[in-house]
Scaffold this motif. Structure first.
Motif, PDB file in Angstrom:
ATOM      1  N   SER A   1      10.048   6.773   0.292  1.00  0.00           N
ATOM      2  CA  SER A   1       8.751   6.188  -0.052  1.00  0.00           C
ATOM      3  C   SER A   1       7.673   6.746   0.866  1.00  0.00           C
ATOM      4  CB  SER A   1       8.804   4.669   0.079  1.00  0.00           C
ATOM      5  OG  SER A   1       8.962   4.313   1.449  1.00  0.00           O
ATOM      6  N   MET A   2       6.442   6.479   0.506  1.00  0.00           N
ATOM      7  CA  MET A   2       5.343   6.867   1.386  1.00  0.00           C
ATOM      8  C   MET A   2       5.474   6.154   2.731  1.00  0.00           C
ATOM      9  SD  MET A   2       2.686   8.739   1.784  1.00  0.00           S
ATOM     10  CE  MET A   2       2.020   9.198   0.176  1.00  0.00           C
TER      11      MET A   2
ATOM     12  N   ILE B   1       8.048   9.007  -3.316  1.00  0.00           N
ATOM     13  CA  ILE B   1       7.562  10.384  -3.432  1.00  0.00           C
ATOM     14  C   ILE B   1       8.691  11.391  -3.606  1.00  0.00           C
ATOM     15  CG2 ILE B   1       5.465   9.939  -2.124  1.00  0.00           C
ATOM     16  CD1 ILE B   1       6.825  11.162   0.300  1.00  0.00           C
ATOM     17  N   GLY B   2       9.938  10.943  -3.491  1.00  0.00           N
ATOM     18  CA  GLY B   2      11.071  11.845  -3.663  1.00  0.00           C
ATOM     19  C   GLY B   2      12.357  11.169  -3.237  1.00  0.00           C
ATOM     20  N   THR B   3      13.438  11.944  -3.237  1.00  0.00           N
ATOM     21  CA  THR B   3      14.736  11.440  -2.804  1.00  0.00           C
ATOM     22  C   THR B   3      15.417  12.491  -1.937  1.00  0.00           C
ATOM     23  OG1 THR B   3      15.904  12.349  -4.736  1.00  0.00           O
ATOM     24  CG2 THR B   3      15.044  10.101  -4.935  1.00  0.00           C
ATOM     25  N   THR B   4      16.396  12.044  -1.186  1.00  0.00           N
ATOM     26  CA  THR B   4      17.216  12.984  -0.422  1.00  0.00           C
ATOM     27  C   THR B   4      18.692  12.698  -0.661  1.00  0.00           C
ATOM     28  OG1 THR B   4      17.763  13.838   1.766  1.00  0.00           O
ATOM     29  CG2 THR B   4      17.033  11.548   1.674  1.00  0.00           C
ATOM     30  N   ASP B   5      19.438  13.768  -0.904  1.00  0.00           N
ATOM     31  CA  ASP B   5      20.882  13.658  -1.109  1.00  0.00           C
ATOM     32  C   ASP B   5      21.651  13.669   0.202  1.00  0.00           C
ATOM     33  OD1 ASP B   5      20.388  13.715  -3.828  1.00  0.00           O
ATOM     34  OD2 ASP B   5      20.760  15.881  -4.012  1.00  0.00           O
TER      35      ASP B   5
ATOM     36  N   GLN C   1       0.816  -1.213   0.000  1.00  0.00           N
ATOM     37  CA  GLN C   1       0.000   0.000   0.000  1.00  0.00           C
ATOM     38  C   GLN C   1       0.855   1.271   0.000  1.00  0.00           C
ATOM     39  OE1 GLN C   1      -3.497   0.064   2.722  1.00  0.00           O
ATOM     40  NE2 GLN C   1      -2.880  -2.010   3.281  1.00  0.00           N
ATOM     41  N   LEU C   2       2.064   1.181   0.520  1.00  0.00           N
ATOM     42  CA  LEU C   2       2.874   2.387   0.742  1.00  0.00           C
ATOM     43  C   LEU C   2       4.204   2.365   0.002  1.00  0.00           C
ATOM     44  CD1 LEU C   2       2.322   2.704   4.608  1.00  0.00           C
ATOM     45  CD2 LEU C   2       1.084   3.890   2.793  1.00  0.00           C
ATOM     46  N   SER C   3       4.256   1.622  -1.083  1.00  0.00           N
ATOM     47  CA  SER C   3       5.535   1.460  -1.782  1.00  0.00           C
ATOM     48  C   SER C   3       5.882   2.630  -2.700  1.00  0.00           C
ATOM     49  CB  SER C   3       5.518   0.164  -2.602  1.00  0.00           C
ATOM     50  OG  SER C   3       4.453   0.193  -3.546  1.00  0.00           O
TER      51      SER C   3
ATOM     52  N   LEU D   1       4.206  17.912   3.914  1.00  0.00           N
ATOM     53  CA  LEU D   1       5.539  17.368   3.663  1.00  0.00           C
ATOM     54  C   LEU D   1       5.675  16.861   2.237  1.00  0.00           C
ATOM     55  CD1 LEU D   1       5.702  15.480   7.040  1.00  0.00           C
ATOM     56  CD2 LEU D   1       7.261  17.316   6.397  1.00  0.00           C
ATOM     57  N   ILE D   2       4.657  16.126   1.777  1.00  0.00           N
ATOM     58  CA  ILE D   2       4.696  15.600   0.406  1.00  0.00           C
ATOM     59  C   ILE D   2       4.681  16.730  -0.608  1.00  0.00           C
ATOM     60  CG2 ILE D   2       3.434  14.230  -1.299  1.00  0.00           C
ATOM     61  CD1 ILE D   2       2.376  12.550   1.078  1.00  0.00           C
TER      62      ILE D   2
END
Length: 553
Positions: free
Chosen positions: A393-394, A331-335, A326-328, A525-526
Motif C-alpha cells: 500500500s501507499m 500500488i502493487g504486490t511483492t512475491d 489517506q494511504l490505503s 519507487l511507485i
C-alpha cells in the motif's frame, strides 16, 4: 513535584514492579558523587524514559521482520501506575520522536507532539530526525510542546544564542532537585539533510564535553543533587568521539545518561554513571528507580504489560484511522520478502530491498533525463523497514521510504566516486546509515584493511579517506568497467547530493554538474513498480544480487 518556573503538583508512581512484570537487568550505580550521602528522607522517584520512538506510537504485534510495539498509550499508563503507587515521576524522551512512521509524518511531526502532550511528558531532547522537516518546523513543534525540548550544544551562528533550551530543573516534594540537560548528536549536521541545519553549530568532541560539564556545574549550583543527561548521541564506535561513553569518560557528575540514536538496548556503568537506552520504536519502556542514593534500571518489554491510558489511546487511534484512510491505496504486490533491516541489513550489506530501491532510482532518472545515467546510490539510512510478501500500500511504501526527497543526478569522476564509496563504507563491518546500496555499480570492500582518516569534511563529523581505494575496489560502473579519469553520471536523492552522511564529495560535485530530475524518490519507487515491473516484484528480487562484495576476516 514541580519544574522550576512551573507548578506540576505531586506525582505518584504506579505499579509494584512485580505487578508490571518489569524484569530487572543490568547494574545499579549512584554516579555523580552521590555515594556516602545521608539517605534520610530519600525521594521515591521513578524516571520513565523512551528514545527513538520514530512515530511508532500505535501498539503493534510482532511480525517476521519487526518486534512488537508497546505503544505510547502504555507509556502514559505506566506513568499513572507509578504515580498511584506513591512515586514522584518524570517522563522523559531522548529524541527522534517526530519523523519516520507515516502516523506522524503526514503532520510533519505535529501528531507526535500531540501524543507526547497527552501522555504527560516532562522533557525531551532533540534528536537528529527532529530537523528532518527543517529548523523552522522544529521551532514550531517546540512551541507546541507542553514540556521543554532540550539541547545545550546547538548554537545559532548569526546570533551566538542557543537554538533550544539547555536544561530544566524539577523539584521533588521533599525539596530534592533533579537537573536535566540535553545534548544533540553532532552527526545531525549530516544525518539530517545539511540544508535543514544550515546556520547552526553543534558542539562536538572536546567542545561537547566542556558543554556537558558546564551544564552539570550549572545545575549543581542551582542545588540539584540528581543530574540526568538526555543525550541523543549513541554509543557505537563509528560515532566516536561524539558518543555517550565519550561524554561520560570526559565529564564528572552525571548520575544517569539516557541515550538513543543507534537503537541499541544499553544498561551499563561508565565512569560512575548509569548509561541506559531502550532500543527504539517503543519496543521497550525504560523505568529508572531512585532509591538509597542510587538508580536501578528496569525494562518494560513487549508482552509484559497490557495497560493503556484511554485518552492517549483514543487520540492515537483516531490519528491512525485518518492516516490509513489517506494511504490505503494498493500500488502493487511483492512475491518475495524484501529486507530492510538495519544490521545485518541495509546499513551493512547489499539487500534485495536495497537493490529494488536503487534500480528504481536509476530507472526513473534515465526515463526523466533522456541522458546517460550510469548508476544510482541509495544510502541505507533512507530505507526504514522491510516489506513482507503481499500487497504494497501507499502506507507501506511511505513507512519504508518516508523522506520523499527529490531525485537528482550528478556527474562524478571515477576518483570522486571512489572517494564517495570509500567514505560511505568507512566503519564496515559496523553499521552506518550512509552505507551505499547501488544499481549499475559493482564494488568490493575489504574490511580487513583499517579505514584511515584524511581531512575532516567541513560541517561534518566524518572524514575523507586518506587513501581512496585502500578498502574499496570498484569493478564496474554502467557496464563500462572503471577508470579514475572517466566521468560517471549517478542518480541519488537530494539528501546525498546535499552532502548528507558521508557524501560531502557528492555535494561539491553537484554544485558544478548536478541537476534535479523533477521526480521524488517516492515517485521513482511507485513508477518503477507499476510501470517497469507491471505492479509485481517477483522472484527476480528473491535474493540480493552480487553488486556489493564484502571481504571480512
Amino acid at each position: 513535584m514541580r519544574r522550576t518556573g512551573r507548578k506540576l503538583g505531586i506525582l505518584f508512581l504506579t505499579v509494584v514492579v512485580a505487578a508490571c512484570g518489569l524484569p530487572l537487568f543490568g547494574c545499579s550505580c549512584s554516579g555523580g558523587g552521590q555515594q556516602g550521602q545521608p539517605q534520610a528522607a530519600e525521594p521515591k522517584l521513578a524516571i520513565i524514559h523512551t528514545n527513538d520512538t520514530h512515530g511508532y506510537d500505535m501498539p503493534a504485534e510482532p511480525t517476521d521482520s519487526a518486534p512488537g510495539v508497546i505503544g505510547m498509550a502504555a507509556v502514559a499508563q505506566i506513568k499513572k501506575d507509578y504515580e498511584e503507587q506513591g512515586y514522584e515521576v518524570l517522563l522523559l524522551d531522548d529524541g527522534d520522536a517526530i519523523q519516520d512512521n507515516v502516523l506522524v509524518n503526514l503532520s510533519r511531526g505535529e501528531a507526535a507532539i500531540d501524543f507526547m502532550n497527552a501522555a504527560g511528558y516532562d522533557a525531551m531532547s532533540i534528536g537528529n530526525h527532529e530537523f528532518d522537516w527543517g529548523a523552522d518546523n522544529l521551532e514550531a513543534l517546540i512551541a507546541k510542546a507542553n514540556f521543554p525540548v532540550l539541547a545545550a550544544n546547538i548554537t545559532v551562528d548569526a546570533t551566538g544564542e542557543p537554538f533550544a533550551q539547555a536544561n530544566t530543573v524539577f523539584e521533588l516534594g521533599d525539596g530534592t532537585k533533579v537537573g536535566v540537560f540535553g545534548l544533540a548528536t553532532p552527526e545531525t549536521q549530516t544525518k539530517s539533510s545539511p540544508k535543514n541545519v544550515a546556520g547552526l553549530t553543534f558542539a562536538a568532541g572536546e567542545d561537547m564535553y566542556r558543554c556537558a560539564q558546564e551544564q552539570v556545574d550549572e545545575l549543581k549550583a542551582q542545588g540539584c543533587t540528581v543530574i540526568v543527561c538526555l543525550g541523543h548521541l549513541g554509543s557505537l564506535g563509528g560515532a566516536a568521539p561524539n558518543r555517550s561513553i565519550d561524554v561520560l569518560e570526559n565529564t564528572e557528575g552525571i548520575d544517569v545518561f539516557i541515550d538513543g540514536h543507534d537503537h541499541e538496548v544499553v544498561n551499563e556503568e561508565v565512569n560512575g554513571s548509569l548509561l541506559v537506552s531502550t532500543g527504539c520504536h517503543i519496543e521497550n519502556i525504560g523505568v529508572l528507580l531512585y532509591e538509597d542514593g542510587a538508580f536501578t534500571e528496569q525494562m518494560v518489554e513487549y508482552g509484559t504489560y497490557d495497560g493503556k491510558d484511554e485518552a492517549t489511546d483514543k487520540l492515537i487511534s483516531q490519528t491512525n484511522d485518518e492516516v490509513k484512510s489517506q494511504l490505503s491505496e494498493t500500488i502493487g504486490t511483492t512475491d518475495v520478502a524484501l529486507d530492510g533491516e538495519r544490521d545485518p541489513g541495509v546499513r551493512t550489506q547489499e539487500t534485495n530491498l536495497g537493490d529494488f530501491a536503487a534500480d528504481a532510482m536509476l530507472w526513473q532518472a534515465r526515463q526523466a533525463s533522456g541522458q546517460t545515467i550510469d548508476g544510482a546510490i541509495v544510502n541505507g539510512g533512507n530505507i526504514r523497514a522491510s516489506i513482507g510478501v503481499g500487497e504494497i500500500s501507499m502506507e507501506t511504501l511511505m513507512t519504508v521510504f518516508p523522506y520523499n526527497n527529490s531525485l537528482n543526478a550528478v556527474t562524478l569522476t571515477g576518483a570522486e566516486l571512489l572517494e564517495v564509496l570509500e567514505a560511505a563504507t568507512f566503519c564496515l563491518p559496523e553499521a552506518s546509515g550512509g552505507f551505499p546500496q547501488v544499481a549499475g555499480i559493482t564494488y568490493l570492500v575489504d574490511t580487513t584493511v583499517p579505514y584511515e582518516n584524511g581531512e575532516q569534511y567541513p560541517d561534518s563529523t566524518y572524514y575523507a579517506p586518506a587513501n581512496p581505494g585502500a578498502r574499496v575496489t570498484i569493478t564496474d560502473v554502467g557496464g563500462k568497467g572503471f577508470s579514475l579519469d572517466a566521468d560517471y553520471t549517478i542518480a541519488a536523492s537530494s539528501f546525498i547530493t546535499a552532502g548528507g552522511d558521508t557524501y560531502y564529495a557528492v555535494a561539491e560535485a553537484y554544485q558544478a554538474t548536478g541537476y534535479t530530475t523533477g521526480y521524488s524518490d517516492t515517485e521513482a519507487l511507485i513508477n518503477y513498480l507499476q510501470t517497469e515491473l507491471g505492479g509485481v516484484i517477483d522472484a527476480t528480487y528473491g535474493q540480493a544480487g552480487e553488486r556489493i562484495l564484502i571481504a571480512v576476516e
